[in-house]
Design a protein around this motif. Structure first.
Motif, PDB file in Angstrom:
ATOM      1  N   GLY A 263      42.425  51.028  52.757  1.00 16.10           N
ATOM      2  CA  GLY A 263      41.948  50.082  51.752  1.00 16.10           C
ATOM      3  C   GLY A 263      43.025  49.685  50.772  1.00 16.10           C
ATOM      4  N   THR A 264      42.754  48.612  50.058  1.00 19.90           N
ATOM      5  CA  THR A 264      43.612  48.175  48.954  1.00 19.90           C
ATOM      6  C   THR A 264      42.693  47.957  47.767  1.00 19.90           C
ATOM      7  OG1 THR A 264      45.091  47.086  50.531  1.00 19.90           O
ATOM      8  CG2 THR A 264      45.345  46.511  48.207  1.00 19.90           C
ATOM      9  N   MET A 265      42.498  49.007  46.999  1.00 22.16           N
ATOM     10  CA  MET A 265      41.505  49.020  45.941  1.00 22.16           C
ATOM     11  C   MET A 265      42.154  48.953  44.564  1.00 22.16           C
ATOM     12  SD  MET A 265      39.023  49.199  48.012  1.00 22.16           S
ATOM     13  CE  MET A 265      38.527  49.837  49.593  1.00 22.16           C
ATOM     14  N   THR A 266      41.347  48.540  43.615  1.00 18.86           N
ATOM     15  CA  THR A 266      41.758  48.592  42.224  1.00 18.86           C
ATOM     16  C   THR A 266      40.618  49.189  41.429  1.00 18.86           C
ATOM     17  OG1 THR A 266      42.456  47.296  40.299  1.00 18.86           O
ATOM     18  CG2 THR A 266      41.012  46.197  41.862  1.00 18.86           C
ATOM     19  N   GLY A 267      40.869  50.305  40.783  1.00 20.64           N
ATOM     20  CA  GLY A 267      39.822  50.975  40.031  1.00 20.64           C
ATOM     21  C   GLY A 267      39.369  52.251  40.705  1.00 20.64           C
ATOM     22  N   PRO A 268      38.533  53.020  40.023  1.00 15.44           N
ATOM     23  CA  PRO A 268      38.094  54.324  40.534  1.00 15.44           C
ATOM     24  C   PRO A 268      37.010  54.196  41.592  1.00 15.44           C
ATOM     25  CG  PRO A 268      37.059  53.869  38.429  1.00 15.44           C
ATOM     26  CD  PRO A 268      38.004  52.737  38.675  1.00 15.44           C
ATOM     27  N   PHE A 282      32.412  54.054  47.407  1.00 15.08           N
ATOM     28  CA  PHE A 282      32.420  52.646  47.013  1.00 15.08           C
ATOM     29  C   PHE A 282      33.611  52.391  46.091  1.00 15.08           C
ATOM     30  CE2 PHE A 282      28.158  54.132  47.767  1.00 15.08           C
ATOM     31  CZ  PHE A 282      27.597  53.160  48.572  1.00 15.08           C
ATOM     32  N   ALA A 283      34.223  51.225  46.244  1.00 13.37           N
ATOM     33  CA  ALA A 283      35.342  50.847  45.381  1.00 13.37           C
ATOM     34  C   ALA A 283      35.491  49.330  45.418  1.00 13.37           C
ATOM     35  CB  ALA A 283      36.635  51.524  45.830  1.00 13.37           C
ATOM     36  N   LEU A 284      36.167  48.802  44.395  1.00 16.22           N
ATOM     37  CA  LEU A 284      36.393  47.362  44.297  1.00 16.22           C
ATOM     38  C   LEU A 284      37.785  47.008  44.791  1.00 16.22           C
ATOM     39  CD1 LEU A 284      34.871  46.540  40.783  1.00 16.22           C
ATOM     40  CD2 LEU A 284      33.746  46.503  43.027  1.00 16.22           C
TER      41      LEU A 284
END
Length: 412
Positions: A263-268, A282-284
């Motif tokens: 994934g390439t996520m930003t945030g916790p 789950f992540a954004l």
């Protein structure tokens, strides 16, 4: 020839023993049948018991306090022994404030905010100790972890914070009980390293030395105990990849090598367990869409891969299992409205997005009340604490956002 005397007392004892044996033979099939019919809840399903699972221990002829093990990790809102939701948050002056429901039901008036003191640099969480007490944790302005055993909003909290050590810690800690009931705390440092400490015994006030984990964390970590009892830690690294690390065994301080979930996520990340015993993460993404990943089977630590649920969101998603074991996710839009998505009955597909309204600057927590209804807390754009909740257990409609909780809180 003398007549042998008959001992009638022995005959009576044999009759009693035979009768008891018959009762056991009758009862045993009933017990087996009731278990086969599924009357006992699965060990990974939260039945809404605020005391958690109890394991009585006897020492000699004296029974000691039973160990109470909660299936849920620490959050900003959770049920206390009386069945009331207790909520903690950091105030404008960096103090920790606590509030609770005036009665054990969603939507009831709060008992009022109580200043628990402290010097909070991040958001606090509360977890259940092995003795059933609520314990608050927060990272202080000195970069160390602080702990407070006296979170009792109904009677007045006491500014009795204890320093548990740690250096240059930031953000919100993640807390959960291991399989034996020991509290384990995970937190990130300003340099992106991940650290953990734990109680040396269930419910004890002595904590082990802090040790680093071989996994980077650019945002606050998450922790959850899987359906086989092993703790699992999740964190998003500076490269945007979500990683997880698991205990090598039950209630041990040894950990396996970290596993990348991609994934390439930003945030916790946010973590919940479904009624099949599988963890869901789950992540954004950078563009604000929600992605989720799930284990192939319960506690397998083998993952299906990320699936997009769409949307354009910000902040930390909230994930929790409702009273029927369905995972429900709440996320905040850039306009301050709260959106909800949940598993459908087949547990393989998801609902459409549902608008739960609000003018919220920051989501704080989601939890089940004593009646099994979901309650969501958020800080409004005006700085007050607000709440919305299901009017029917594990169903809708939802009540309008209420601002009765009041208070003044940072909106970022």
């Amino acid at each position: 020839m003398p007549i042998k005397r008959v001992d009638r007392r022995k005959d009576q004892k044999l009759l009693v023993l035979a009768g008891l044996g018959g009762l056991v033979l009758i009862a045993a099939p009933v017990v087996v049948f009731s278990q086969a019919m599924g009357e006992q809840p699965s060990p990974w399903i939260n039945a809404g018991d605020p005391a958690g699972s109890q394991f009585p221990v006897e020492t000699g002829t004296y029974a000691v306090q039973p160990t109470q093990v909660s299936p849920l990790p620490g959050t900003a809102a959770r049920l206390d022994k009386s069945g009331r939701l207790v909520l903690v948050a950091s105030g404008q002056n960096r103090e920790v404030l606590s509030n609770s429901q005036a009665a054990p039901s969603a939507g009831s008036d709060g008992a009022g905010w109580v200043n628990a003191g402290g010097s909070a640099a991040g958001d606090p969480v509360i977890a259940m100790n092995a003795d059933g007490a609520q314990v608050a944790f927060v990272i202080g302005t000195n970069g160390a972890l602080l702990e407070n055993y006296q979170v009792k909003p109904s009677t007045g909290a006491v500014a009795n914070w204890r320093v548990l050590g740690g250096a240059n810690l930031v953000g919100m800690p993640a807390v959960a009980q291991d399989a034996a009931g020991k509290l384990v705390v995970v937190a990130r440092a300003a340099d992106g390293s991940l650290w953990k400490s734990q109680q040396t015994e269930p419910g004890g006030k002595t904590w082990a030395e802090w040790r680093s984990l071989p996994m980077p964390a650019a945002y606050d970590p998450a922790i959850f105990r899987d359906s086989r009892g092993k703790l699992r830690i999740f964190a998003t690294g500076p490269d945007g990849q979500v990683r997880t690390i698991a205990q090598a065994g039950l209630s041990v301080d040894d950990w396996n090598a970290p596993q990348g979930l991609g994934g390439t996520m930003t945030g916790p990340p946010a973590v919940a367990m479904d009624d099949q015993g599988s963890l869901r993460v789950f992540a954004l993404t950078v563009d604000g869409s929600l992605l989720d990943n799930v284990e192939v089977s319960a506690a397998s630590d083998t993952w299906r891969g990320w699936q997009s649920r769409g949307g354009q969101f910000m902040g930390r998603p909230l994930a929790v299992a409702d009273a029927k074991g369905c995972v429900v996710v709440h996320v905040l839009t850039v306009n301050g409205a709260v959106q909800e998505i949940f598993q459908l009955p087949d547990r393989k597909s998801w609902s459409e997005w549902h608008d739960r309204g609000g003018s919220i600057a920051k989501l704080v927590s989601s939890a089940l009340d004593s009646q099994g209804r979901l309650v969501v807390y958020g800080i409004s754009k005006r700085g007050g604490m607000e709440q919305t909740y299901q009017t029917i257990r594990a169903s809708g409609p939802w009540a309008s956002w209420e601002s009765d909780l009041g208070g003044v809180f940072p909106t970022n």
